[in-house]
Design a protein around this motif. Structure first.
Motif, PDB file in Angstrom:
ATOM      1  N   SER A  74       0.817  -1.217   0.000  1.00  0.00           N
ATOM      2  CA  SER A  74       0.000   0.000   0.000  1.00  0.00           C
ATOM      3  C   SER A  74       0.846   1.260   0.000  1.00  0.00           C
ATOM      4  N   LEU A  75       0.265   2.320  -0.550  1.00  0.00           N
ATOM      5  CA  LEU A  75       0.843   3.655  -0.522  1.00  0.00           C
ATOM      6  C   LEU A  75      -0.227   4.652  -0.109  1.00  0.00           C
ATOM      7  N   LEU A  76       0.221   5.733   0.515  1.00  0.00           N
ATOM      8  CA  LEU A  76      -0.650   6.845   0.830  1.00  0.00           C
ATOM      9  C   LEU A  76      -0.255   8.042  -0.024  1.00  0.00           C
ATOM     10  N   THR A  77      -1.254   8.774  -0.497  1.00  0.00           N
ATOM     11  CA  THR A  77      -1.015  10.024  -1.207  1.00  0.00           C
ATOM     12  C   THR A  77      -1.916  11.101  -0.614  1.00  0.00           C
ATOM     13  N   ALA A  78      -1.534  12.352  -0.832  1.00  0.00           N
ATOM     14  CA  ALA A  78      -2.375  13.481  -0.403  1.00  0.00           C
ATOM     15  C   ALA A  78      -2.225  14.586  -1.429  1.00  0.00           C
ATOM     16  N   GLY A  79      -3.189  15.529  -1.409  1.00  0.00           N
ATOM     17  CA  GLY A  79      -3.151  16.554  -2.432  1.00  0.00           C
ATOM     18  C   GLY A  79      -3.808  17.852  -2.023  1.00  0.00           C
ATOM     19  N   ARG A  80      -3.774  18.769  -2.961  1.00  0.00           N
ATOM     20  CA  ARG A  80      -4.387  20.078  -2.755  1.00  0.00           C
ATOM     21  C   ARG A  80      -5.910  19.998  -2.795  1.00  0.00           C
ATOM     22  N   ASP A  81      -6.447  18.832  -3.128  1.00  0.00           N
ATOM     23  CA  ASP A  81      -7.892  18.624  -3.129  1.00  0.00           C
ATOM     24  C   ASP A  81      -8.423  18.250  -1.750  1.00  0.00           C
ATOM     25  N   ALA A  82      -7.575  18.370  -0.711  1.00  0.00           N
ATOM     26  CA  ALA A  82      -7.984  18.154   0.681  1.00  0.00           C
ATOM     27  C   ALA A  82      -8.380  16.705   0.957  1.00  0.00           C
ATOM     28  N   VAL A  83      -7.707  15.770   0.294  1.00  0.00           N
ATOM     29  CA  VAL A  83      -8.008  14.350   0.468  1.00  0.00           C
ATOM     30  C   VAL A  83      -6.706  13.578   0.648  1.00  0.00           C
ATOM     31  N   VAL A  84      -6.739  12.579   1.552  1.00  0.00           N
ATOM     32  CA  VAL A  84      -5.684  11.579   1.679  1.00  0.00           C
ATOM     33  C   VAL A  84      -6.246  10.261   1.168  1.00  0.00           C
ATOM     34  N   ARG A  85      -5.475   9.577   0.318  1.00  0.00           N
ATOM     35  CA  ARG A  85      -5.947   8.317  -0.253  1.00  0.00           C
ATOM     36  C   ARG A  85      -4.933   7.207   0.017  1.00  0.00           C
ATOM     37  N   SER A  91      -3.869  -4.162  -6.972  1.00  0.00           N
ATOM     38  CA  SER A  91      -5.022  -3.929  -7.848  1.00  0.00           C
ATOM     39  C   SER A  91      -4.953  -2.593  -8.566  1.00  0.00           C
ATOM     40  N   GLY A  92      -4.076  -1.702  -8.068  1.00  0.00           N
ATOM     41  CA  GLY A  92      -4.018  -0.366  -8.647  1.00  0.00           C
ATOM     42  C   GLY A  92      -5.240   0.467  -8.312  1.00  0.00           C
ATOM     43  N   GLN A  93      -5.947   0.092  -7.260  1.00  0.00           N
ATOM     44  CA  GLN A  93      -7.192   0.767  -6.913  1.00  0.00           C
ATOM     45  C   GLN A  93      -7.082   1.492  -5.578  1.00  0.00           C
ATOM     46  N   LYS A  94      -7.822   2.578  -5.478  1.00  0.00           N
ATOM     47  CA  LYS A  94      -7.961   3.268  -4.194  1.00  0.00           C
ATOM     48  C   LYS A  94      -8.785   2.399  -3.264  1.00  0.00           C
ATOM     49  N   THR A  95      -8.288   2.186  -2.035  1.00  0.00           N
ATOM     50  CA  THR A  95      -9.007   1.345  -1.094  1.00  0.00           C
ATOM     51  C   THR A  95      -9.586   2.119   0.076  1.00  0.00           C
ATOM     52  N   MET A  96      -9.028   3.283   0.382  1.00  0.00           N
ATOM     53  CA  MET A  96      -9.532   4.114   1.478  1.00  0.00           C
ATOM     54  C   MET A  96      -9.341   5.574   1.130  1.00  0.00           C
ATOM     55  N   GLN A  97     -10.198   6.404   1.703  1.00  0.00           N
ATOM     56  CA  GLN A  97     -10.067   7.844   1.541  1.00  0.00           C
ATOM     57  C   GLN A  97     -10.297   8.515   2.886  1.00  0.00           C
ATOM     58  N   PHE A  98      -9.413   9.453   3.207  1.00  0.00           N
ATOM     59  CA  PHE A  98      -9.480  10.153   4.483  1.00  0.00           C
ATOM     60  C   PHE A  98      -9.641  11.643   4.200  1.00  0.00           C
ATOM     61  N   GLY A  99     -10.528  12.272   4.911  1.00  0.00           N
ATOM     62  CA  GLY A  99     -10.733  13.699   4.743  1.00  0.00           C
ATOM     63  C   GLY A  99     -11.271  14.303   6.016  1.00  0.00           C
ATOM     64  N   SER A 100     -11.584  15.574   5.930  1.00  0.00           N
ATOM     65  CA  SER A 100     -12.150  16.277   7.078  1.00  0.00           C
ATOM     66  C   SER A 100     -12.982  17.435   6.568  1.00  0.00           C
ATOM     67  N   ASP A 101     -13.572  18.160   7.502  1.00  0.00           N
ATOM     68  CA  ASP A 101     -14.365  19.311   7.101  1.00  0.00           C
ATOM     69  C   ASP A 101     -13.509  20.564   6.920  1.00  0.00           C
ATOM     70  N   LYS A 102     -12.157  20.421   7.010  1.00  0.00           N
ATOM     71  CA  LYS A 102     -11.282  21.580   6.885  1.00  0.00           C
ATOM     72  C   LYS A 102     -11.233  22.091   5.455  1.00  0.00           C
ATOM     73  N   ASN A 103     -11.342  21.177   4.480  1.00  0.00           N
ATOM     74  CA  ASN A 103     -11.310  21.537   3.069  1.00  0.00           C
ATOM     75  C   ASN A 103     -10.090  22.383   2.734  1.00  0.00           C
ATOM     76  N   ALA A 104      -8.954  22.018   3.311  1.00  0.00           N
ATOM     77  CA  ALA A 104      -7.700  22.733   3.084  1.00  0.00           C
ATOM     78  C   ALA A 104      -6.709  21.809   2.398  1.00  0.00           C
ATOM     79  N   PRO A 105      -5.895  22.325   1.486  1.00  0.00           N
ATOM     80  CA  PRO A 105      -4.891  21.484   0.816  1.00  0.00           C
ATOM     81  C   PRO A 105      -3.932  20.850   1.807  1.00  0.00           C
TER      82      PRO A 105
END
Length: 341
Positions: A74-85, A91-105
């Protein structure tokens, strides 16, 4: 380890004018994120993309790449779209997504065990350090929003104390938290004012951490103990590393491997077109050993080297840069190695 001569192998199928942000080794491959918002998996020996190893548009503005230390697939990525994946590389597929109500990059990302930490850009007058447990991706574990007043550019877990988290910010502060505590005032157990905007920070031993600023000033600090810290050691202040290490910019500080006592500081030169890896050792105090410098001649030309990864299993050094290339540097007894594009 001193390299007598080096060979390099490089390859890139990135769109024109793209560059590499970060590289890591995962599950026997090299993973890279780049400015075209892709995640690519490369063969460690040839640096060619493995079959099905290109994931496009992993974020709307990818910023971070991190291995999951308890899951080699597994790998984790994060971005300016305010999401951690979290991605499953089988499988090359996203298995989890982490976010919050901060909506900040997100600008920084770390993982230890089942915990994930991320630092945000300053948004709506708040810069947050957020934590999740991977077993409960929809619920924030901790939400520290008052300890920094500018972009959180670094988060790092302590190597042996899973409750201990470090954060660094462009406000010049490096903070240490006990993440088992929800109240932010109580959780913040140490604040170190480095004095200028933090580019990188992290632990180099169980008791010492470093801070490197965007203007290349570098210092070592001591982690406060559990009791009264009236005899807290003074920091080791190196100042601007560029004249000290005969360089024009600092890439990063690579912590010692498991059980090791030697860190590596990577410094580059545009005009001389080389990258130097210089040991940083703790004997009685932290000091550089320039006599054991590893020089990578040519490096990435006049372009900035963005990421360095040392494979401790065979000593191969991987670099990535703003030229859009990933390179592997290996010892060569005979010299005269070729570069493959």
């Amino acid at each position: 380890m001193r390299f007598a001569s080096l060979t390099t192998t490089s390859i890139s199928s990135l769109p024109a004018d793209s560059y590499i942000y970060k590289i890591v080794i995962v599950n026997g491959n090299l993973a890279a994120i780049s400015s075209d918002d892709s995640l690519r998996l490369l063969d460690l020996q040839t640096l060619r993309e493995i079959a099905g190893g290109v994931l496009n548009n992993v974020h709307d503005g990818v910023t971070c790449l991190q291995v999951v230390d308890h899951d080699p697939h597994s790998l984790l990525t994060a971005g300016r779209d305010a999401v951690v994946r979290r991605y499953d590389l089988r499988s090359g597929q996203k298995t989890m997504q982490f976010g919050s109500d901060k909506n900040a990059p997100y600008l920084s990302l770390a993982s230890h065990g089942t915990n994930i930490a991320a630092g945000t850009e300053l948004s709506h007058s708040q810069a947050a350090v957020l934590l999740w447990d991977m077993r409960s991706p929809n619920r924030l574990l901790q939400n520290y929003i008052e300890s920094h007043n500018d972009d959180v550019t670094e988060v790092q877990f302590h190597p042996t104390l899973p409750r201990c988290l470090l954060s660094g910010s462009t406000d010049g502060l490096v903070n240490i938290y006990d993440i088992s505590i929800s109240d932010e005032d109580d959780a913040l157990v140490q604040v170190q004012n480095h004095g200028s905007s933090i580019n990188h920070a992290g632990f180099l031993s169980n008791s010492d951490f470093f801070a490197l600023s965007h203007d290349e000033t570098f210092s070592m600090y001591h982690l406060n103990g559990q009791g009264d810290s009236t005899d807290e050691p003074s920091p080791t202040v190196f100042g601007d590393l560029r004249p000290k290490l005969d360089s024009e910019y600092v890439v990063d500080v690579i912590p010692p491997g498991s059980g090791g006592v030697e860190a590596i500081v990577g410094v580059g030169s545009h005009s001389k077109q080389h990258l130097d890896l210089i040991p940083l050792r703790l004997i009685d105090e932290w000091s550089f050993d320039a006599s054991q410098t590893i020089r990578l001649p040519g490096a990435h030309g006049e372009e900035i080297v963005r990421s360095i990864h040392v494979n401790n299993e065979d000593g191969t050094i991987f670099t990535a840069g703003e030229d859009g290339l990933v390179k592997a540097w290996r010892t060569s007894i005979g010299g005269g190695g070729e570069e493959q594009e």
